[in-house]
Write a protein that holds these residues in place. Structure first.
Motif, short mmCIF file in Angstrom:
data_model
loop_
_atom_site.label_atom_id
_atom_site.label_comp_id
_atom_site.label_asym_id
_atom_site.label_seq_id
_atom_site.Cartn_x
_atom_site.Cartn_y
_atom_site.Cartn_z
N LEU A 1 0.85 -1.19 0.00
CA LEU A 1 0.00 0.00 0.00
C LEU A 1 0.89 1.25 0.00
N TRP A 2 0.45 2.30 -0.70
CA TRP A 2 1.33 3.45 -0.92
C TRP A 2 2.00 4.00 0.35
N PRO A 3 1.29 4.20 1.47
CA PRO A 3 1.98 4.80 2.62
C PRO A 3 3.14 3.92 3.13
N ASP A 4 3.11 2.62 2.80
CA ASP A 4 4.17 1.71 3.26
C ASP A 4 5.26 1.51 2.22
N PHE A 5 5.11 2.08 1.05
CA PHE A 5 6.04 1.83 -0.05
C PHE A 5 7.36 2.55 0.21
N GLY A 6 8.43 1.78 0.43
CA GLY A 6 9.69 2.39 0.85
C GLY A 6 10.89 1.98 0.02
N ARG A 7 12.06 2.27 0.56
CA ARG A 7 13.32 2.07 -0.16
C ARG A 7 13.46 0.67 -0.74
N GLN A 8 13.17 -0.35 0.09
CA GLN A 8 13.35 -1.73 -0.38
C GLN A 8 12.44 -2.04 -1.56
N ASP A 9 11.21 -1.54 -1.48
CA ASP A 9 10.25 -1.78 -2.56
C ASP A 9 10.71 -1.09 -3.84
N ILE A 10 11.29 0.08 -3.67
CA ILE A 10 11.80 0.84 -4.82
C ILE A 10 12.97 0.08 -5.45
N GLU A 11 13.87 -0.41 -4.59
CA GLU A 11 15.03 -1.15 -5.11
C GLU A 11 14.58 -2.40 -5.85
N GLN A 12 13.55 -3.05 -5.32
CA GLN A 12 13.02 -4.25 -5.98
C GLN A 12 12.45 -3.91 -7.36
N ALA A 13 11.72 -2.81 -7.43
CA ALA A 13 11.13 -2.40 -8.71
C ALA A 13 12.22 -2.05 -9.72
N LEU A 14 13.26 -1.34 -9.25
CA LEU A 14 14.34 -0.95 -10.17
C LEU A 14 15.13 -2.16 -10.61
N SER A 15 15.28 -3.13 -9.70
CA SER A 15 16.07 -4.30 -10.09
C SER A 15 15.27 -5.17 -11.06
N GLU A 16 13.95 -5.21 -10.91
CA GLU A 16 13.16 -5.94 -11.91
C GLU A 16 13.23 -5.23 -13.27
N TYR A 17 13.15 -3.92 -13.24
CA TYR A 17 13.23 -3.13 -14.49
C TYR A 17 14.53 -3.42 -15.23
N GLU A 18 15.58 -3.54 -14.46
CA GLU A 18 16.91 -3.77 -15.02
C GLU A 18 16.94 -5.04 -15.89
N HIS A 19 16.10 -6.00 -15.54
CA HIS A 19 16.10 -7.27 -16.27
C HIS A 19 15.08 -7.32 -17.39
N ARG A 20 14.31 -6.28 -17.54
CA ARG A 20 13.32 -6.28 -18.62
C ARG A 20 14.02 -6.03 -19.95
N GLN A 21 13.48 -6.64 -20.98
CA GLN A 21 14.01 -6.39 -22.31
C GLN A 21 13.01 -5.56 -23.08
N ARG A 22 13.39 -4.36 -23.42
CA ARG A 22 12.46 -3.47 -24.12
C ARG A 22 12.73 -3.58 -25.61
N ARG A 23 11.68 -3.85 -26.35
CA ARG A 23 11.90 -4.09 -27.79
C ARG A 23 11.28 -3.03 -28.69
N PHE A 24 10.32 -2.30 -28.20
CA PHE A 24 9.68 -1.24 -28.99
C PHE A 24 9.24 -1.74 -30.35
N GLY A 25 8.76 -2.96 -30.41
CA GLY A 25 8.25 -3.51 -31.66
C GLY A 25 9.30 -4.18 -32.52
N ARG A 26 10.58 -3.98 -32.13
CA ARG A 26 11.63 -4.63 -32.93
C ARG A 26 11.83 -6.06 -32.46
N ILE A 27 12.83 -6.73 -33.00
CA ILE A 27 13.06 -8.09 -32.51
C ILE A 27 14.32 -8.13 -31.66
#
Ligand code: IPE
Ligand code: IPE
Ligand code: MG
Length: 232
Positions: free
Chosen positions: A206-232
């Motif tokens: 829940l937003w009032p509890d969203f803190g540093r660890q949750d942010i780090e988790q989100a950024l670390s998941e983002y780091e592993h995403r592969q963005r293709r923008f329609g390309r291959i």
């Protein structure tokens, strides 16, 4: 740690779950909004320290006017108080504040306050924080279409870059990562145009509890995403 190439330039957050946070504690919903408001500066600090350049926060949607009058009034009062209490601190942190959304449905007094905070911080070179208040993605596109029509632009001259230039904040890059707290998996009318190729991350916290660890988790998941923008 995220390497700079994998760090989102722009993170947008749908700050959801204030009401449930309050309910769990037997408190009125507005106490949840107050706690949520208190979480904004610390969260902005974490993102800024990580090197994120733009942070957009969804605080009040065009649909949120349909909530009970007392809650709406409470949210408007909270916005006004937050500006009074926090603008100076954001300014001292070199944060540039921007408003995303409409100002014609809030009081003139509040609108002036919003504009004064934007004006005061306009030359700051640190984090750019866009607060979305009375914001709706569909509304933003409708307003853009109106401005294009008002300017007498011919149909054949309308393309994607032109439309994008008529949105509320044309100089802000599209969000690379959109985070929604509070467990729902939807956009609820946030940044519809700009979200075309954003990575989406849903957190049960829940937003009032969203803190540093949750942010780090989100950024670390983002780091592993592969963005293709329609390309291959
Ligand atoms: C998000 O929290 C803040 C606003 C929409 C203003 P909610 O008030 O939607 O919280 P929940 O979803 O009821 O828990
Ligand atoms: C989205 O939350 C809007 C904001 C966080 C400001 P809502 O609580 O209004 O969204 P829905 O109604 O659950 O889709
Ligand atoms: Mg909600």
């Amino acid at each position: 740690m995220s390497g700079p190439q994998h760090l989102p330039l722009h993170v947008a957050i749908i700050m959801d779950g204030n009401g449930r946070w309050a309910k769990k504690r037997g408190l009125p919903r507005l106490a949840g909004h107050k706690a949520g408001g208190e979480n904004i500066r610390p969260v902005a600090k974490v993102f800024s320290d990580c090197g994120v350049r733009y942070l957009s926060l969804y605080a009040f949607s065009t649909e949120n006017w349909n909530r009970p009058e007392m809650e709406v009034a409470g949210l408007l009062t909270l916005l006004s108080k937050k500006i009074d209490q926090e603008t100076r601190a954001f300014h001292e942190q070199n944060t540039r504040l921007l408003h995303l959304g409409r100002q014609d449905r809030m009081s003139r007094r509040l609108s002036k306050k919003v504009q004064a905070a934007v004006e005061l911080t306009k030359d700051n070179t640190g984090l750019t924080l866009c607060l979305a208040f009375d914001y709706g993605g569909r509304d933003e596109i409708v307003q853009a279409a109106r401005r294009i029509a008002d300017a007498g632009i011919r149909a054949e001259d309308i393309d994607e870059p032109l439309l994008a230039r008529h949105l509320y904040l044309p100089d802000i890059p599209d969000p690379d990562l959109i985070i929604r707290t509070g467990g729902e998996s939807r956009l609820s009318n946030f940044l519809l145009w700009q979200a075309a190729y954003s990575e989406l991350y849903f957190s049960p916290v829940l937003w009032p509890d969203f803190g540093r660890q949750d942010i780090e988790q989100a950024l670390s998941e983002y780091e592993h995403r592969q963005r293709r923008f329609g390309r291959i």
